[in-house]
Each structure stands twice: as C-alpha cells, then as structure tokens.
Design an enzyme around this catalytic site. Sequence first.
Site, short mmCIF file in Angstrom:
data_model
loop_
_atom_site.label_atom_id
_atom_site.label_comp_id
_atom_site.label_asym_id
_atom_site.label_seq_id
_atom_site.Cartn_x
_atom_site.Cartn_y
_atom_site.Cartn_z
N ASP A 206 -9.22 -0.46 -13.04
CA ASP A 206 -9.97 -1.72 -12.98
C ASP A 206 -9.50 -2.74 -14.01
O ASP A 206 -9.97 -3.87 -14.02
CB ASP A 206 -11.46 -1.42 -13.17
CG ASP A 206 -12.35 -2.63 -12.91
OD1 ASP A 206 -12.09 -3.37 -11.93
OD2 ASP A 206 -13.31 -2.85 -13.68
N SER A 230 -15.40 -8.26 -10.48
CA SER A 230 -15.07 -7.31 -9.41
C SER A 230 -16.25 -7.23 -8.44
O SER A 230 -17.40 -7.12 -8.86
CB SER A 230 -14.79 -5.92 -10.00
OG SER A 230 -13.73 -5.97 -10.93
N GLN A 280 -9.04 -3.61 -4.38
CA GLN A 280 -10.22 -4.27 -4.95
C GLN A 280 -10.28 -5.72 -4.50
O GLN A 280 -9.25 -6.39 -4.44
CB GLN A 280 -10.18 -4.23 -6.49
CG GLN A 280 -11.41 -4.83 -7.15
CD GLN A 280 -11.35 -4.77 -8.67
OE1 GLN A 280 -11.04 -5.76 -9.32
NE2 GLN A 280 -11.63 -3.60 -9.24
#
Length: 288
Positions: A206, A230, A280
């Site tokens: 991430d 995110s 993502q």
Amino acid sequence: MDEPVAGLLKALALETNGARTEEDIFTGVSQWMPLGRVFGGQVLAQSVVAASRTVDDDRFIHSLHGYFLRPGDVEQPITFAVDRIHDGRSFSTRRTQAYQNGLPILSMIASFQDVDPGLEHQIEMPNGIPDPDSLPSDSELLRGIDHPIAQYWATGRAFDMRHIGEPVYLEKAAERVAHQAIWMKSIDPLPDDEILHRAALAYASDYSLLEPILRRHGKTWATPGLKVASLDHAMWWHRFGRVDEWLLYVQESPNAIGGRGLATGRIFNRDGVLLATVAQEGMIRIPD
C-alpha cells in the site's frame, strides 16, 4: 514512538480473549503517523493476521479484496471481527471487519488454501533493472527535508524503499509515464512466521502503488491541495517470499477518471520469482 519494525510487529501482534461467539474478535494498536490517520496498509495487514488465526495451520491466504470505508485514528484501538464464512476441502473463506468507536473502517474478504499441485507459469520480471545496492534509499533523499511527513518517510517507515529513477516526492518526473518500479525490504529482519511475512507484504503493497498516477500527470506528493486516499485493495499471493529480503515492486496505472485512479502491481523476489499481484483504486483530487 517505537522503532519502525518494532512498531510494525507490535501492530500485528493482535490480542484476543480466546472465547469464540458468532465471530472471532481481536484487538490491535496502531503505529504513529504524522497526520494521526491509520496507515491503510497497517489495518489491511492486521485484518490478514486476524483472519489467518481462524484457519487451519496448513492453509495460507492467497487472495483478499478489501474496501477502506473511513479514516482510522492512531490514538484509538482497532477491533477486528472475523466471520468464518466457509471451510471446504481445500479452501477457507473469511470476512474481517475492522472497527473503531463502533463504526467499520475496513471491510475485507479473504480466501485461504492448502498446498495443492497444479499447472504453473508466471510472467517474467522486467529486464535491465539496476541492483538495489546501486540505488540511494528514499530515506537518504528525504532525511534533509524539514517537514514532518518527509521526516516520517525518512526515519519512521519499516521498509527501505528505493525508486528506480527519480521519486515523485517533491520534484516532477522527467517523463510523464504511468509506470514505475521500486525495490523494497524491511529495514530489520522479521521472525520466521509465514503468516507474518504475508501480512507484511500486504502492508508494504500500500506504500507507493498510486504513484504512477501522479507520475503520469506531472504531479508530486507535494502538489498543493493534493488529496489522496485508498478506496479499495485487492491482492493475490502466488508464492511465499520473505519481506526482509529485497523485493521488486513493478507498478503501472491503466486508467484515471472522475477523481479516481487505478493502479496495478507485481512483486518479484530478487531471483525473478513472482510472489504477488496487487490492484488498487484510489481517490486523487487536485484543485483546479
């Protein structure tokens, strides 16, 4: 504030009362962050650990799909409720909800599998990648910048990150391309625990995945008024790898529209073995 890797291990050491009702309940703490918001990779990794504790020891996580619902507060504990959705002959499915103050901040569903034989192939690692030892660490590049976020990125992260080519922290990239690659590994060794290494890989995945979107449009993390968050995260573990050894994270963005950007990534070990694939979508808003 804990040392970076010690803080990561502390966050992943979830507590449980040992009593199972309709759900398995775990609690965890957060690492300190300069803006007071929980790092998304942290709560994702904690959810992986919580779910993994409810399956048989011979089954490991091979995929997850999660949605970030609300920003978390680093000062508050996080509660993780795991629902044992299904246990089959080879696969197990779990749903993990992460809560603060009674409200969900992350919802994740994950699948686990035992070791089975089958067809095997993988995409090749890109050619011409410089060795990580030949590149400066992001910590070295950021250490002299007098800003709390830059200082945290320089000294507070549990991973050594080394961009191949110039990073987009402060300066625009020379080329507006929608791809980049980064070497990364934890700055200290981690215990010999496969669950921990898989969770830590989710954590590190991430860090920089939305950067190809910024790079493509000539933006940096220092762009005035930039807001990035995110929205969701999907990950597939293909093969086991240690996160305290160098990993190559190859990233690209196929699309951006409507204040959202999509990015995908492939994670290889130093020998070119494909360990994981990541996707993502993030909110990216820049003032006119």
